[in-house]
Design a protein around this motif. Structure first.
Motif, PDB file in Angstrom:
ATOM      1  N   SER A  23       0.841  -1.189   0.000  1.00  0.00           N
ATOM      2  CA  SER A  23       0.000   0.000   0.000  1.00  0.00           C
ATOM      3  C   SER A  23       0.879   1.243   0.000  1.00  0.00           C
ATOM      4  CB  SER A  23      -0.897  -0.011   1.244  1.00  0.00           C
ATOM      5  OG  SER A  23      -1.689   1.145   1.276  1.00  0.00           O
ATOM      6  N   ASN A  24       0.362   2.306  -0.601  1.00  0.00           N
ATOM      7  CA  ASN A  24       1.054   3.587  -0.627  1.00  0.00           C
ATOM      8  C   ASN A  24       0.177   4.589   0.107  1.00  0.00           C
ATOM      9  OD1 ASN A  24       1.521   6.328  -1.581  1.00  0.00           O
ATOM     10  ND2 ASN A  24       2.958   5.426  -3.049  1.00  0.00           N
ATOM     11  N   PRO A  25       0.583   5.036   1.302  1.00  0.00           N
ATOM     12  CA  PRO A  25      -0.273   5.931   2.091  1.00  0.00           C
ATOM     13  C   PRO A  25      -0.662   7.221   1.364  1.00  0.00           C
ATOM     14  CG  PRO A  25       1.516   5.100   3.434  1.00  0.00           C
ATOM     15  CD  PRO A  25       1.806   4.683   2.024  1.00  0.00           C
ATOM     16  N   GLN A  26       0.254   7.804   0.607  1.00  0.00           N
ATOM     17  CA  GLN A  26      -0.065   9.036  -0.108  1.00  0.00           C
ATOM     18  C   GLN A  26      -1.097   8.786  -1.209  1.00  0.00           C
ATOM     19  OE1 GLN A  26       3.173   7.964   0.391  1.00  0.00           O
ATOM     20  NE2 GLN A  26       3.657   9.363   2.065  1.00  0.00           N
ATOM     21  N   ARG A  27      -0.951   7.692  -1.905  1.00  0.00           N
ATOM     22  CA  ARG A  27      -1.910   7.356  -2.974  1.00  0.00           C
ATOM     23  C   ARG A  27      -3.282   7.068  -2.370  1.00  0.00           C
ATOM     24  NH1 ARG A  27      -0.666   5.625  -8.196  1.00  0.00           N
ATOM     25  NH2 ARG A  27      -2.383   4.617  -9.269  1.00  0.00           N
ATOM     26  N   TRP A  28      -3.327   6.343  -1.254  1.00  0.00           N
ATOM     27  CA  TRP A  28      -4.602   6.043  -0.595  1.00  0.00           C
ATOM     28  C   TRP A  28      -5.270   7.334  -0.148  1.00  0.00           C
ATOM     29  CZ3 TRP A  28      -8.797   3.714  -0.329  1.00  0.00           C
ATOM     30  CH2 TRP A  28      -9.576   3.644   0.816  1.00  0.00           C
ATOM     31  N   GLN A  29      -4.502   8.260   0.410  1.00  0.00           N
ATOM     32  CA  GLN A  29      -5.052   9.550   0.810  1.00  0.00           C
ATOM     33  C   GLN A  29      -5.612  10.294  -0.405  1.00  0.00           C
ATOM     34  OE1 GLN A  29      -5.432  10.727   3.958  1.00  0.00           O
ATOM     35  NE2 GLN A  29      -6.573  12.420   3.066  1.00  0.00           N
ATOM     36  N   ALA A  30      -4.897  10.262  -1.517  1.00  0.00           N
ATOM     37  CA  ALA A  30      -5.363  10.925  -2.742  1.00  0.00           C
ATOM     38  C   ALA A  30      -6.657  10.291  -3.243  1.00  0.00           C
ATOM     39  CB  ALA A  30      -4.269  10.871  -3.813  1.00  0.00           C
ATOM     40  N   TRP A  31      -6.763   8.965  -3.165  1.00  0.00           N
ATOM     41  CA  TRP A  31      -8.006   8.281  -3.560  1.00  0.00           C
ATOM     42  C   TRP A  31      -9.163   8.756  -2.697  1.00  0.00           C
ATOM     43  CZ3 TRP A  31      -9.195   2.932  -5.569  1.00  0.00           C
ATOM     44  CH2 TRP A  31      -8.366   2.583  -6.624  1.00  0.00           C
ATOM     45  N   GLN A  32      -8.950   8.778  -1.387  1.00  0.00           N
ATOM     46  CA  GLN A  32     -10.022   9.200  -0.471  1.00  0.00           C
ATOM     47  C   GLN A  32     -10.462  10.629  -0.769  1.00  0.00           C
ATOM     48  OE1 GLN A  32      -9.538   7.595   3.771  1.00  0.00           O
ATOM     49  NE2 GLN A  32      -7.472   7.526   2.908  1.00  0.00           N
ATOM     50  N   GLU A  33      -9.505  11.521  -0.990  1.00  0.00           N
ATOM     51  CA  GLU A  33      -9.826  12.909  -1.299  1.00  0.00           C
ATOM     52  C   GLU A  33     -10.582  13.027  -2.627  1.00  0.00           C
ATOM     53  OE1 GLU A  33      -6.051  14.893  -1.021  1.00  0.00           O
ATOM     54  OE2 GLU A  33      -5.975  14.617   1.164  1.00  0.00           O
ATOM     55  N   PHE A  34     -10.146  12.265  -3.633  1.00  0.00           N
ATOM     56  CA  PHE A  34     -10.786  12.285  -4.943  1.00  0.00           C
ATOM     57  C   PHE A  34     -12.235  11.804  -4.836  1.00  0.00           C
ATOM     58  CE2 PHE A  34     -12.028  10.270  -8.923  1.00  0.00           C
ATOM     59  CZ  PHE A  34     -11.767  11.280  -9.840  1.00  0.00           C
ATOM     60  N   VAL A  35     -12.451  10.697  -4.149  1.00  0.00           N
ATOM     61  CA  VAL A  35     -13.806  10.154  -4.007  1.00  0.00           C
ATOM     62  C   VAL A  35     -14.682  11.121  -3.216  1.00  0.00           C
ATOM     63  CG1 VAL A  35     -15.181   8.300  -2.939  1.00  0.00           C
ATOM     64  CG2 VAL A  35     -13.197   7.750  -4.348  1.00  0.00           C
ATOM     65  N   ALA A  36     -14.169  11.703  -2.139  1.00  0.00           N
ATOM     66  CA  ALA A  36     -14.957  12.647  -1.328  1.00  0.00           C
ATOM     67  C   ALA A  36     -15.359  13.875  -2.151  1.00  0.00           C
ATOM     68  CB  ALA A  36     -14.166  13.058  -0.101  1.00  0.00           C
ATOM     69  N   LYS A  37     -14.461  14.351  -2.992  1.00  0.00           N
ATOM     70  CA  LYS A  37     -14.722  15.548  -3.804  1.00  0.00           C
ATOM     71  C   LYS A  37     -15.593  15.242  -5.022  1.00  0.00           C
ATOM     72  CE  LYS A  37     -12.353  19.058  -6.525  1.00  0.00           C
ATOM     73  NZ  LYS A  37     -11.070  19.508  -7.053  1.00  0.00           N
ATOM     74  N   THR A  38     -15.319  14.136  -5.684  1.00  0.00           N
ATOM     75  CA  THR A  38     -15.961  13.828  -6.961  1.00  0.00           C
ATOM     76  C   THR A  38     -17.264  13.065  -6.802  1.00  0.00           C
ATOM     77  OG1 THR A  38     -13.726  13.695  -7.869  1.00  0.00           O
ATOM     78  CG2 THR A  38     -15.524  12.883  -9.269  1.00  0.00           C
ATOM     79  N   TYR A  39     -17.358  12.253  -5.769  1.00  0.00           N
ATOM     80  CA  TYR A  39     -18.526  11.390  -5.578  1.00  0.00           C
ATOM     81  C   TYR A  39     -19.085  11.519  -4.150  1.00  0.00           C
ATOM     82  CZ  TYR A  39     -16.543   9.394  -9.798  1.00  0.00           C
ATOM     83  OH  TYR A  39     -16.026   9.230 -11.061  1.00  0.00           O
ATOM     84  N   PRO A  40     -19.434  12.757  -3.723  1.00  0.00           N
ATOM     85  CA  PRO A  40     -19.892  12.940  -2.327  1.00  0.00           C
ATOM     86  C   PRO A  40     -21.204  12.231  -2.028  1.00  0.00           C
ATOM     87  CG  PRO A  40     -20.216  14.944  -3.608  1.00  0.00           C
ATOM     88  CD  PRO A  40     -19.507  13.966  -4.497  1.00  0.00           C
TER      89      PRO A  40
END
Length: 87
Positions: free
Chosen positions: A70-87
């Protein structure tokens, strides 16, 4: 991602993740059925997040595995992307 969206919905979200630079253009890696039990034993759950797409809730999850760390920075980016794009 889970099955609530079906393959077409999941592929649209994957395309958006690719466009954002968060999903590789490479073909998905798979684990042969006979190796899945051993593979699953080595997985460590990192976290999950939910999003909404076309009236359905979907979930993403992160796991760590010796072969696919796992890549913590990539996982954080995924979470941010989903929260912003698919609230």
């Amino acid at each position: 991602m889970d099955d609530t969206l079906g393959d077409a919905g999941a592929q649209r979200i994957i395309a958006a993740l690719r466009h954002a630079g968060l999903w590789s253009d490479a073909a998905a890696k798979t684990v042969p059925a006979e190796q899945k039990p051993m593979y699953a034993e080595q997985m460590k759950f990192i976290g999950q997040a939910a999003g909404h797409f076309e009236g359905e809730t979907f979930h993403i999850a992160a796991y760590d595995h010796p072969k696919f760390p796992s890549n913590p920075q990539r996982w954080q980016a995924w979470q941010e992307f989903v929260a912003k794009t698919y609230p």
